[in-house]
Design an enzyme around this catalytic site. Sequence first.
Site, PDB file in Angstrom:
ATOM      1  N   VAL A  54      50.541 -25.543  54.089  1.00  0.00           N
ATOM      2  CA  VAL A  54      50.795 -24.156  54.477  1.00  0.00           C
ATOM      3  C   VAL A  54      50.610 -23.227  53.271  1.00  0.00           C
ATOM      4  O   VAL A  54      50.105 -22.112  53.401  1.00  0.00           O
ATOM      5  CB  VAL A  54      52.213 -23.992  55.086  1.00  0.00           C
ATOM      6  N   CYS A  55      50.986 -23.705  52.095  1.00  0.00           N
ATOM      7  CA  CYS A  55      50.961 -22.870  50.878  1.00  0.00           C
ATOM      8  C   CYS A  55      49.605 -22.220  50.604  1.00  0.00           C
ATOM      9  O   CYS A  55      49.549 -21.020  50.328  1.00  0.00           O
ATOM     10  CB  CYS A  55      51.425 -23.671  49.677  1.00  0.00           C
ATOM     11  N   PRO A  56      48.483 -22.959  50.689  1.00  0.00           N
ATOM     12  CA  PRO A  56      47.212 -22.291  50.395  1.00  0.00           C
ATOM     13  C   PRO A  56      46.866 -21.198  51.401  1.00  0.00           C
ATOM     14  O   PRO A  56      46.231 -20.205  51.046  1.00  0.00           O
ATOM     15  CB  PRO A  56      46.184 -23.415  50.404  1.00  0.00           C
TER      16      PRO A  56
END
Length: 186
Positions: free
Chosen positions: A46-48
């Site tokens: 999810v972070c990118p």
Amino acid sequence: MSLIGKKISEFKTMAYHNGEFKEINNESLKGKWAAIVFYPADFTFVCPTELEDLAENYDKFKAEGCEIYSVSTDTHFVHKAWHDSSERINKVQYPMLADPTGKLARDFDVMIEEEGLALRGSFIINPEGVIVAYEVHDTGIGRKAEELLRKLQAAKFVAEHGEVCPAKWEPGDETIAPSIDLVGKL
């Protein structure tokens, strides 16, 4: 206990920013608005998508006089490696702060102690270094940069005009001048 009104603590850390390693500290944030965005870890799922969304809206934040700082418990070396290897992260032009000791994550109350990672926390800091808005999500819930931008714009409007912004307020919408005459009439 709420973090609203809390002055950010002193800190000093390294960041990866525009192809260089730089030291960032609490004094670096003073005199301008800042959005500090914690995320769990580099090289995740999810972070990118979140950091790319922030990168695609970075010019809008800059137009508001706001610097974005992304933060994870990774080192600045890992941030560089991720930036060099990910098409999404390669778009990032804002400072990527390293927090390998978790000091920042603890100061902002987003540290997941048993994992050594941060929750997804978004903080708006005013030019005096005070937290004026924040939200914290579990690690699986992605955020939307445009909503953070809207909250920044509302915080700036309130600070500059002394009026308040109602639900769903967007720049240019009507605001409310608090008055005893409005009590019970809205």
